[in-house]
Design a protein around this motif. Structure first.
Motif, mmCIF file in Angstrom:
data_model
loop_
_atom_site.group_PDB
_atom_site.id
_atom_site.type_symbol
_atom_site.label_atom_id
_atom_site.label_comp_id
_atom_site.label_asym_id
_atom_site.label_seq_id
_atom_site.Cartn_x
_atom_site.Cartn_y
_atom_site.Cartn_z
ATOM 1 N N ILE A 125 0.762 -1.256 -0.257
ATOM 2 C CA ILE A 125 0.246 -0.041 -0.070
ATOM 3 C C ILE A 125 0.741 1.127 -0.088
ATOM 4 O O ILE A 125 0.739 2.056 -0.633
ATOM 5 C CB ILE A 125 -0.961 -0.008 1.369
ATOM 6 C CG1 ILE A 125 -2.105 -1.034 1.057
ATOM 7 C CG2 ILE A 125 -1.599 1.328 1.236
ATOM 8 C CD1 ILE A 125 -2.655 -1.567 2.346
ATOM 9 N N ALA A 126 1.918 1.159 0.922
ATOM 10 C CA ALA A 126 2.957 2.438 0.605
ATOM 11 C C ALA A 126 3.495 2.816 -0.537
ATOM 12 O O ALA A 126 3.832 3.957 -0.871
ATOM 13 C CB ALA A 126 3.836 2.187 1.715
ATOM 14 N N LEU A 135 2.383 1.775 -3.427
ATOM 15 C CA LEU A 135 1.317 2.183 -4.426
ATOM 16 C C LEU A 135 0.959 3.647 -4.179
ATOM 17 O O LEU A 135 0.912 4.367 -5.025
ATOM 18 C CB LEU A 135 -0.132 1.439 -4.204
ATOM 19 C CG LEU A 135 0.165 -0.141 -4.965
ATOM 20 C CD1 LEU A 135 -1.144 -0.809 -4.337
ATOM 21 C CD2 LEU A 135 0.328 -0.139 -6.259
ATOM 22 N N GLY A 136 0.800 3.936 -2.989
ATOM 23 C CA GLY A 136 0.684 5.483 -2.492
ATOM 24 C C GLY A 136 1.906 6.547 -3.064
ATOM 25 O O GLY A 136 1.645 7.394 -3.553
ATOM 26 N N LEU A 137 2.948 6.049 -2.781
ATOM 27 C CA LEU A 137 4.346 6.702 -3.310
ATOM 28 C C LEU A 137 4.132 6.944 -4.785
ATOM 29 O O LEU A 137 4.482 7.927 -5.276
ATOM 30 C CB LEU A 137 5.264 5.930 -2.794
ATOM 31 C CG LEU A 137 6.584 6.657 -3.157
ATOM 32 C CD1 LEU A 137 6.650 8.240 -2.691
ATOM 33 C CD2 LEU A 137 8.091 5.862 -2.653
ATOM 34 N N MET A 170 1.641 6.810 -6.390
ATOM 35 C CA MET A 170 0.379 7.766 -6.874
ATOM 36 C C MET A 170 0.880 9.266 -6.983
ATOM 37 O O MET A 170 0.692 10.073 -7.373
ATOM 38 C CB MET A 170 -0.774 7.455 -6.098
ATOM 39 C CG MET A 170 -2.116 8.431 -6.378
ATOM 40 S SD MET A 170 -3.222 8.007 -5.377
ATOM 41 C CE MET A 170 -3.852 6.279 -5.882
ATOM 42 N N VAL A 171 1.621 9.212 -5.640
ATOM 43 C CA VAL A 171 2.053 10.739 -5.349
ATOM 44 C C VAL A 171 3.281 11.103 -6.304
ATOM 45 O O VAL A 171 2.993 12.209 -6.931
ATOM 46 C CB VAL A 171 2.774 10.795 -3.944
ATOM 47 C CG1 VAL A 171 3.474 12.074 -3.756
ATOM 48 C CG2 VAL A 171 1.564 10.566 -2.851
ATOM 49 N N SER A 224 3.032 10.047 -9.372
ATOM 50 C CA SER A 224 2.375 10.215 -10.623
ATOM 51 C C SER A 224 1.776 11.757 -10.718
ATOM 52 O O SER A 224 1.894 12.314 -11.786
ATOM 53 C CB SER A 224 1.364 9.191 -11.056
ATOM 54 O OG SER A 224 2.009 8.031 -10.986
#
Length: 348
Positions: A11-12, A14-16, A18-19, A21
């Protein structure tokens, strides 16, 4: 427990991603905007360079080329055909249409690069110095205004330029301007036609004044010159209606009129003018209008010149210079195929 840790890690990550991106998208958008601004700035600067180069070329033409009837000849007549003398009317016998030339009747030409220009003899325009009320009223009618509005404009104009602060019937004094937060009248003659926007009613009449401004001059003007007067100005002359004005413009574009008799013969009509008050030669007062041609013609530059061929300093004097902050549709300008003075017309 290990699986839960792996899930948190995923999750971390994927969140990174996304940020990252979002950051990348922001940077790309910012860079695109900056590039677009750079291209626009480059286009504007190039437009100014084209306009300045066109103006410099036109100043050279005015200083070095003969003015014959309604045009500057880009090539002087051979001595065998005409012994050109700028102080003689003998050059009026030259057939302007057989030489490359720039007409001074307001037609639009392609300039250098993305610029366009027009030359207008100001001697045939309507004067703001000693306005002919009958002709100004006719011009107001052409623009959908009433004789009462024309009278109010003319009274305000004369109150603005005379040497006293007395009010005409429909005029305005210094107190009227100050009450509206405007600069008071200078009590002297206008030197630039753009000064009409300083009049008290200029805000209410802004669009009509903008439409009529090309036909106004701060020279003495008002010569009945059939070779250089715009059609709208010709229509203000008593006895010349819209159809006759358009016929005169079309005929002179083929060949300028030698005199009033020539115009009568070629049009098959008797034009109600005094031959002595209808010169065929353009006056020494010239207006240059310059545009930068893009989607619209933006911020036209107006420059007024007085020809001074006997001066020991310059062959012309700049009497006024101003720009108008408005846009208008661009008509296709006429190319000037006479290098190296002016480049050929742009493609497309």
């Amino acid at each position: 427990m290990a699986k839960r840790s792996q899930g948190f890690a995923l999750i971390a990550v994927l969140g990174l991603l996304m940020v990252l991106s979002l950051v990348a998208a922001f940077i790309a958008s910012y860079a695109e905007q900056r590039l677009e601004q750079t291209f626009q700035l480059r286009e504007q600067l190039q437009g100014r360079l084209d306009r300045d180069a066109t103006l410099a070329t036109l100043m050279h033409v005015v200083a070095t080329r003969p003015l014959v009837q309604n045009a500057y000849l880009l090539r002087s007549p051979p001595p065998a055909e005409s012994s050109y003398d700028p102080f003689s009317s003998a050059a009026a016998d030259v057939d302007v249409s057989t030489y490359p030339h720039l007409s001074v009747d307001g037609r639009r030409y392609q300039g250098i690069g993305a610029s366009a220009f027009a030359l207008q003899d100001e001697g045939s325009l309507l004067s703001l110095l000693d306005p002919d009320r009958e002709r100004w009223t006719a011009l107001f009618r052409q623009n959908g205004l009433t004789p009462q509005q024309a009278e109010r404009f003319l009274d305000q104009l004369q109150d603005y330029t005379d040497q006293d602060d007395l009010r005409r019937l429909n005029g305005a004094t210094s107190s009227d301007y100050l009450n509206q937060g405007l600069a008071p009248p200078p009590q002297r003659l206008m030197i630039s036609p753009g000064q009409v926007f300083n009049l008290l009613d200029s805000t209410a009449l802004h669009d009509p004044l903008l439409a009529m401004l090309p036909f106004a001059t701060t020279r003495s003007g008002q010569l009945h010159n059939l070779n250089t007067a715009p059609a709208a100005v010709l229509q203000t002359i008593p006895g010349i209606d819209e159809s006759l004005a358009e016929a005169l413009v079309q005929a002179r574009q083929i060949k300028p009129f030698a005199d009033l008799a020539d115009a009568n013969q070629r049009l098959g009509r008797i034009i109600p003018l005094d031959p002595l008050a209808a010169p065929s030669q353009a006056s020494p007062y010239l207006r240059i209008k310059l545009w930068t041609v893009m989607a619209d013609c933006r911020q036209p530059i107006w420059l007024g010149l007085s020809s001074t061929p006997t001066s020991r300093t310059t062959p012309w004097e700049i009497d006024y210079l101003f720009s108008l902050d408005h846009e208008q549709p661009c008509r296709t300008p006429q190319p000037v195929a006479f290098p190296p003075l002016l480049e050929p017309a742009m493609d497309g």
